[in-house]
Motif scaffolding. Sequence first.
Motif, mmCIF file in Angstrom:
data_model
loop_
_atom_site.group_PDB
_atom_site.id
_atom_site.type_symbol
_atom_site.label_atom_id
_atom_site.label_comp_id
_atom_site.label_asym_id
_atom_site.label_seq_id
_atom_site.Cartn_x
_atom_site.Cartn_y
_atom_site.Cartn_z
ATOM 1 N N GLU A 427 -5.156 -0.427 3.197
ATOM 2 C CA GLU A 427 -4.818 0.036 4.537
ATOM 3 C C GLU A 427 -5.995 -0.065 5.492
ATOM 4 N N ARG A 648 4.863 -1.181 -0.054
ATOM 5 C CA ARG A 648 5.099 -1.451 1.368
ATOM 6 C C ARG A 648 3.836 -1.957 2.056
ATOM 7 N N THR A 649 2.708 -1.390 1.696
ATOM 8 C CA THR A 649 1.452 -1.840 2.304
ATOM 9 C C THR A 649 1.203 -3.315 2.009
ATOM 10 N N VAL A 651 3.446 -5.611 1.162
ATOM 11 C CA VAL A 651 4.466 -6.425 1.841
ATOM 12 C C VAL A 651 4.126 -6.579 3.315
ATOM 13 N N ARG A 652 3.700 -5.509 3.951
ATOM 14 C CA ARG A 652 3.340 -5.595 5.367
ATOM 15 C C ARG A 652 2.140 -6.492 5.601
ATOM 16 N N HIS A 654 1.528 -9.064 4.072
ATOM 17 C CA HIS A 654 2.066 -10.423 3.990
ATOM 18 C C HIS A 654 3.050 -10.696 5.130
ATOM 19 N N ASN A 655 3.043 -9.825 6.149
ATOM 20 C CA ASN A 655 3.934 -9.958 7.313
ATOM 21 C C ASN A 655 5.404 -9.908 6.903
ATOM 22 N N THR A 657 8.914 -7.673 5.065
ATOM 23 C CA THR A 657 9.693 -6.440 5.220
ATOM 24 C C THR A 657 10.257 -6.029 3.872
ATOM 25 N N THR A 659 13.375 -3.268 2.446
ATOM 26 C CA THR A 659 14.450 -2.344 2.792
ATOM 27 C C THR A 659 15.207 -1.947 1.534
ATOM 28 N N SER A 680 -1.471 -11.744 6.539
ATOM 29 C CA SER A 680 -2.497 -11.136 7.387
ATOM 30 C C SER A 680 -3.788 -10.999 6.602
#
Length: 681
Positions: A427, A648-649, A651-652, A654-655, A657, A659, A680
Amino acid sequence: MTPPLGATGTVVDHRTLIAPARLAAVAGARDSLPTMPVSPDTIARMAARLLGAPMAVWSLVDGDAEEPLGTYGVPERWFGPGPLPLTRLVGATVVSANRPLIVADAAGTLPGHPLIRDHGIRALLAVPVRDRTGTPLGSLTVLGTRPHPWTDADLRMLTELESLRQSAERPDHSAEAALHRVEQFRACHRRVDAAMRAGVATTRAVPEMLAAVGATLGWPAAELFLVDEAAGELWSAGSWSAATPAPDGLFDHRPVRGRGATGRAWEDGVPVWIPRLTEIIARGTAYERDRARICLGHGISTVVAVPVRDSHDVVGVLTCYAGAAENDEDLLVVLLEGVAAQIGAFVTLRRAESLSRELARVQNDFVSLVSHEIRTPLAAITAHVGILAEDSADFDPDSRVLIEAMARNVGELHTIVGTLLDLAGLESGHLPLAAQPVDLTTLVTTAAGQAGSSTAGQDAVVSGGGGASGEPARLFVAVSGVVSGTGVVSGAVAGMVSDSASGAVSGVASGAVSGVASGAVSGVESGAVSGAVSGAGETGRLAVATPDTRAGRLVVAAGPDMVVVGDERRLRQVIDQLLANAIRYNRPGGSVRLTLTGDRDAVELQVSDEGIGIPAAERDRVFDRFFRGGAVRHQGVEGSGLGLSIVRTIVRLHNGTITFHDNQPAGTRVVVRIPRGPASQ
């Protein structure tokens, strides 16, 4: 105000309806309609807009019929021309009782009524239409197709709007002025809403809101006070003045609870209107006299203070200052209450955001404490437990059990601390991704193949459950591969069977499997391969028959060219965690499926199980650190509540999502979508 009727009070009194004096008053009202400065259609339109309702009806009630003379948003086919039977609307009920009617949810209180049965109305609020003597003539009703919790402010607003019709005989045409004021407040609502949506801090948004209120009223000054619960006092959150510079001493004072307009609105939770401050000089407290002198010294003669609320509590007070007396005080108070409600929603949202940031800071401090301050003593404990474990043969059986338990728990603590450090590093950006082309098909099939011997595999054995005889459950794995032009399935794993409660895996067929017809796959216990794999470039599936109905089945289906640019180790971490969760929370004997699909822009991984599922109300919280769902806690499944946070961190970063959805007929389906482009950094 007369108490309103509930839905259960909808009784029609025909004697009231046919009273000669009332019928004469209705006829007179109908005859005066052409000379009304405000038409029934206009009143209906304003009622619907100000109360946020899609429809409104202004009607008169005769002895045996109700005639809708003003409507807004009502389809023409509903009523048609002319009067309607008394049962079609609610005017007869309102006239009979001469009181408002409030229905928050008509489906449970007015079953069979034509408004519900034929037109889908679910909520309504109706007030009597009266003449100047108070005789009920009809009703003004707002209607909605969804349940709506009407408030006292809504009721006051509707009552004031109906009173506009009674102003038709006034020579000063105050009805037009009142209607103009209502239109001004609609513009004020839009301006306040724009200030709220600008996303700026409270200290910057408040002056813009107050400027909108002051310009709407034509008053020279306004101030917003907010409650400081810790200190137990009001503080000025912002002010506005038409004069530059602002009047000396008017703003930034500390209101006294229960004193003055602002303090009384705070104390009593109701609007306070002081039309003439000169009267306060004669009879007010010392504090009130001082405030009145300051206001009068700046040409202010009238003050109105309206409480600002969240859902229940007073969180502030909106105070406005006027230089002259005002007409239609009740209408202005109702309109100001609407603005105060907007401000209350804004303040509540900002406080929630501030609290969320504070909680995040506290949580980060906790993570730092756990990660750095606990590692040193934990390392010492681990070392000593390790020494004891090496010499466990020298101890009695009970002591060895205790040593094994200590070693196991210390290992779990190490895992939690490591996960927290990992999460904090990702993060903060201290652990950047190592981006490179990654074949997700290979990654998924490898993860599935190792499920039996990894942590996920151990969880799968426990989740599968044993039979009555105590025999451990078996997890059969069928992994799809990509069939090459020679008919060879590359990198597929089929028929993995877990035979022991400890998660040891026997009988694993791995590597390339050739042959496209049928036949046994060596090393697979009781697992004949079913379904031929054929055709060049197609996606094939190896399905392993399950001889034991208590066993679970893990099926992986992956198409070709599932390549993304990302961190291979981190993406594998995502797959392992989701697979572990699916197996851990699956029902005994249930299937777990991993499916990879893709398009030109992204690759999508779906992990589904047939287990306990995730309630919709908890899905927004499953990614919070340390959160564990109610069903998981009730079933006694162990865990730290950190796995999905780190998923989630990653996945984010890697740009992508992630669900959660309901699986059919039961269980959970997780969908992860990763763009094919670079992650990213």
